[in-house]
Design a protein around this motif. Structure first.
Motif, PDB file in Angstrom:
ATOM      1  N   ARG A 241      39.980 -20.617  84.412  1.00 47.83           N
ATOM      2  CA  ARG A 241      39.572 -20.254  85.769  1.00 47.83           C
ATOM      3  C   ARG A 241      38.503 -19.172  85.672  1.00 47.83           C
ATOM      4  N   GLU A 242      37.466 -19.296  86.457  1.00 51.25           N
ATOM      5  CA  GLU A 242      36.360 -18.337  86.408  1.00 51.25           C
ATOM      6  C   GLU A 242      36.552 -17.242  87.449  1.00 51.25           C
ATOM      7  N   ILE A 243      36.317 -15.988  87.020  1.00 47.10           N
ATOM      8  CA  ILE A 243      36.298 -14.853  87.938  1.00 47.10           C
ATOM      9  C   ILE A 243      34.838 -14.618  88.305  1.00 47.10           C
ATOM     10  N   ALA A 244      34.416 -15.183  89.418  1.00 45.09           N
ATOM     11  CA  ALA A 244      32.997 -15.178  89.771  1.00 45.09           C
ATOM     12  C   ALA A 244      32.446 -13.767  89.917  1.00 45.09           C
ATOM     13  N   SER A 245      33.223 -12.862  90.492  1.00 44.11           N
ATOM     14  CA  SER A 245      32.714 -11.509  90.752  1.00 44.11           C
ATOM     15  C   SER A 245      32.479 -10.716  89.482  1.00 44.11           C
ATOM     16  N   LEU A 246      33.168 -11.066  88.401  1.00 46.37           N
ATOM     17  CA  LEU A 246      33.022 -10.329  87.147  1.00 46.37           C
ATOM     18  C   LEU A 246      32.250 -11.111  86.089  1.00 46.37           C
ATOM     19  N   GLY A 247      31.991 -12.378  86.342  1.00 42.13           N
ATOM     20  CA  GLY A 247      31.331 -13.195  85.336  1.00 42.13           C
ATOM     21  C   GLY A 247      32.215 -13.431  84.123  1.00 42.13           C
ATOM     22  N   LEU A 248      33.529 -13.395  84.326  1.00 47.97           N
ATOM     23  CA  LEU A 248      34.481 -13.601  83.244  1.00 47.97           C
ATOM     24  C   LEU A 248      35.246 -14.906  83.463  1.00 47.97           C
ATOM     25  N   THR A 249      35.846 -15.394  82.406  1.00 47.21           N
ATOM     26  CA  THR A 249      36.638 -16.618  82.461  1.00 47.21           C
ATOM     27  C   THR A 249      38.047 -16.335  81.963  1.00 47.21           C
ATOM     28  N   ILE A 250      39.023 -16.767  82.739  1.00 45.82           N
ATOM     29  CA  ILE A 250      40.430 -16.628  82.352  1.00 45.82           C
ATOM     30  C   ILE A 250      40.874 -17.919  81.672  1.00 45.82           C
ATOM     31  N   ASP A 251      41.462 -17.774  80.502  1.00 45.87           N
ATOM     32  CA  ASP A 251      42.021 -18.915  79.786  1.00 45.87           C
ATOM     33  C   ASP A 251      43.494 -18.633  79.515  1.00 45.87           C
ATOM     34  N   VAL A 252      44.372 -19.434  80.095  1.00 48.21           N
ATOM     35  CA  VAL A 252      45.812 -19.290  79.867  1.00 48.21           C
ATOM     36  C   VAL A 252      46.290 -20.495  79.074  1.00 48.21           C
ATOM     37  N   SER A 253      47.147 -20.267  78.106  1.00 48.23           N
ATOM     38  CA  SER A 253      47.570 -21.358  77.238  1.00 48.23           C
ATOM     39  C   SER A 253      48.976 -21.118  76.709  1.00 48.23           C
ATOM     40  N   ARG A 254      49.607 -22.208  76.305  1.00 48.68           N
ATOM     41  CA  ARG A 254      50.904 -22.180  75.644  1.00 48.68           C
ATOM     42  C   ARG A 254      50.883 -23.217  74.531  1.00 48.68           C
ATOM     43  N   SER A 255      51.647 -22.976  73.498  1.00 53.64           N
ATOM     44  CA  SER A 255      51.739 -23.969  72.439  1.00 53.64           C
ATOM     45  C   SER A 255      52.543 -25.166  72.942  1.00 53.64           C
ATOM     46  N   LYS A 256      52.132 -26.343  72.499  1.00 52.35           N
ATOM     47  CA  LYS A 256      52.797 -27.555  72.970  1.00 52.35           C
ATOM     48  C   LYS A 256      54.256 -27.598  72.513  1.00 52.35           C
ATOM     49  N   HIS A 257      54.524 -26.999  71.355  1.00 55.91           N
ATOM     50  CA  HIS A 257      55.906 -27.004  70.846  1.00 55.91           C
ATOM     51  C   HIS A 257      56.833 -26.252  71.791  1.00 55.91           C
ATOM     52  N   SER A 258      56.399 -25.080  72.261  1.00 52.37           N
ATOM     53  CA  SER A 258      57.242 -24.303  73.171  1.00 52.37           C
ATOM     54  C   SER A 258      57.372 -24.989  74.523  1.00 52.37           C
ATOM     55  N   VAL A 259      56.291 -25.654  74.965  1.00 47.93           N
ATOM     56  CA  VAL A 259      56.346 -26.360  76.242  1.00 47.93           C
ATOM     57  C   VAL A 259      57.330 -27.526  76.175  1.00 47.93           C
ATOM     58  N   MET A 260      57.343 -28.226  75.033  1.00 48.77           N
ATOM     59  CA  MET A 260      58.141 -29.438  74.919  1.00 48.77           C
ATOM     60  C   MET A 260      59.546 -29.187  74.384  1.00 48.77           C
ATOM     61  N   SER A 261      59.901 -27.946  74.094  1.00 45.97           N
ATOM     62  CA  SER A 261      61.226 -27.670  73.530  1.00 45.97           C
ATOM     63  C   SER A 261      62.332 -28.153  74.476  1.00 45.97           C
ATOM     64  N   GLY A 262      62.185 -27.901  75.767  1.00 44.37           N
ATOM     65  CA  GLY A 262      63.169 -28.376  76.730  1.00 44.37           C
ATOM     66  C   GLY A 262      63.212 -29.899  76.798  1.00 44.37           C
ATOM     67  N   PHE A 263      62.025 -30.518  76.681  1.00 39.43           N
ATOM     68  CA  PHE A 263      61.962 -31.983  76.687  1.00 39.43           C
ATOM     69  C   PHE A 263      62.709 -32.564  75.491  1.00 39.43           C
ATOM     70  N   TYR A 264      62.548 -31.947  74.309  1.00 37.60           N
ATOM     71  CA  TYR A 264      63.219 -32.453  73.113  1.00 37.60           C
ATOM     72  C   TYR A 264      64.739 -32.391  73.281  1.00 37.60           C
ATOM     73  N   LEU A 265      65.238 -31.271  73.783  1.00 41.50           N
ATOM     74  CA  LEU A 265      66.684 -31.141  73.974  1.00 41.50           C
ATOM     75  C   LEU A 265      67.189 -32.129  75.017  1.00 41.50           C
ATOM     76  N   ARG A 266      66.438 -32.248  76.109  1.00 37.27           N
ATOM     77  CA  ARG A 266      66.839 -33.160  77.174  1.00 37.27           C
ATOM     78  C   ARG A 266      66.827 -34.614  76.688  1.00 37.27           C
ATOM     79  N   THR A 267      65.801 -34.971  75.911  1.00 39.95           N
ATOM     80  CA  THR A 267      65.693 -36.336  75.410  1.00 39.95           C
ATOM     81  C   THR A 267      66.805 -36.653  74.415  1.00 39.95           C
ATOM     82  N   ALA A 268      67.090 -35.696  73.509  1.00 36.42           N
ATOM     83  CA  ALA A 268      68.151 -35.922  72.532  1.00 36.42           C
ATOM     84  C   ALA A 268      69.496 -36.148  73.220  1.00 36.42           C
ATOM     85  N   GLY A 269      69.803 -35.328  74.223  1.00 36.39           N
ATOM     86  CA  GLY A 269      71.058 -35.493  74.945  1.00 36.39           C
ATOM     87  C   GLY A 269      71.112 -36.811  75.706  1.00 36.39           C
TER      88      GLY A 269
END
Length: 310
Positions: A241-269
């Motif tokens: 997301r761009e902060i137009a007033s500051l000329g900066l860009t925000i980049d937010v991220s997460r590793s796919k492993h941490s995102v999918m950890s709940g999916f793995y447990l849910r799928t296994a069950g």
């Protein structure tokens, strides 16, 4: 009269029924595997899409927080500038005696900034709330030259840099000290520190593994929320997301492993429960089929005995 019993035909019929039953069981297994695969794939895509939407929302929320808080800081700063821009700035001693308390109070009242530096139009620092800056020449800075061309209500943002005194990343912001007649008397410079962006992350509960990068278009970093190195080859899910007033860009991220950890447990069950239920149903069907064969065999023997008696 004679009666004949066709035993080979009966055996052949039972054999065909057995093959049909096996084919039916195999078909059910294939349908079960295909259904499980389809459901797991659908849940996988849904989890990834939800994570991407969540990161996009977080990036937008941070962008709005920066914009709104900076707008408040800009109003406060211009309220102070209007008070000191009525006359010529004068020397360092004159500024200290007339506006020293006001300038220091501005730093305390505006949470977004951590310092105030007053620069004359020739580029020399004539007053500073931090040590070792008075008398220094900052006329070659891009944000200073840009601020000299601005009018009331505007500000210029510099490229993020590492502060010499604290060693922290700061993003310079400069306001022109414009008189009521539009004449620029000097430039006030402050900065957004890493603690400012860090405080924004505490306004709401974000995932603990969330990584936030804020940087300028040239790649200069203004803020890193987490310096921990990422795993080599790890897949990252991100949103910007761009902060137009500051000329900066925000980049937010997460590793796919941490995102999918709940999916793995849910799928296994889910798969474990589905296999148990399916195996139970198939086992019952096999047992019922076995009993049916036993009954058919008994009936066949009974008929055979009757024919023999006759």
């Amino acid at each position: 009269m004679s009666h004949m019993f066709n035993k080979p035909y009966a055996a052949q019929s039972q054999s065909e029924n057995g093959r049909v039953f096996i084919a039916l069981v195999l078909s059910l297994v294939l349908v079960f595997v295909a259904g499980i695969t389809l459901l797991v794939r659908s849940d996988y895509k849904r989890t990834v899409n939800e994570s991407e939407d969540q990161l996009a929302y977080i990036a937008e929320l941070l962008e709005q927080s920066v914009e709104s808080t900076l707008a408040v800081a800009n109003l406060h700063m211009w309220g102070m500038i209007d008070q000191i821009a009525l006359t010529e700035l004068g020397t360092t001693e004159e500024i200290e005696s007339r506006y020293g308390d006001l300038l220091r109070k501005t730093v305390e009242d505006i949470d977004q900034i951590n310092s105030v530096v007053l620069i004359a139009t020739d580029g020399d620092v004539i007053w500073a709330s931090v040590d070792n800056l008075s008398g220094r020449y900052l006329g070659d800075r891009q944000y200073f030259r840009e601020a000299l061309r601005l009018g009331e209500g505007e500000y210029a943002v510099g490229v993020p840099l590492i502060a010499r005194g604290s060693g922290q990343r700061v993003t310079p912001i400069a306001w022109p000290v414009a008189s009521p007649y539009g004449r620029v008397l000097g430039v006030i410079v402050s900065s957004l520190g890493e603690e400012y962006f860090s405080d924004l992350l505490t306004l709401t509960e974000f995932p603990s593994d969330l990584h936030v990068d804020i940087q300028a278009s040239n790649g200069a970093a203004a803020f890193h929320s987490n310096e921990a190195p990422r795993g080599i080859g790890s897949t990252i899910i991100s949103a910007t997301r761009e902060i137009a007033s500051l000329g900066l860009t925000i980049d937010v991220s997460r590793s796919k492993h941490s995102v999918m950890s709940g999916f793995y447990l849910r799928t296994a069950g889910f798969i474990a429960v589905a296999i148990i239920l399916f195996a139970t149903a198939i086992g019952m069907a096999i047992r019922l089929k076995a009993r049916s064969v036993q009954l058919a065999t008994g009936l066949h023997r009974s008929k055979e005995d009757n024919y023999r008696i006759v």
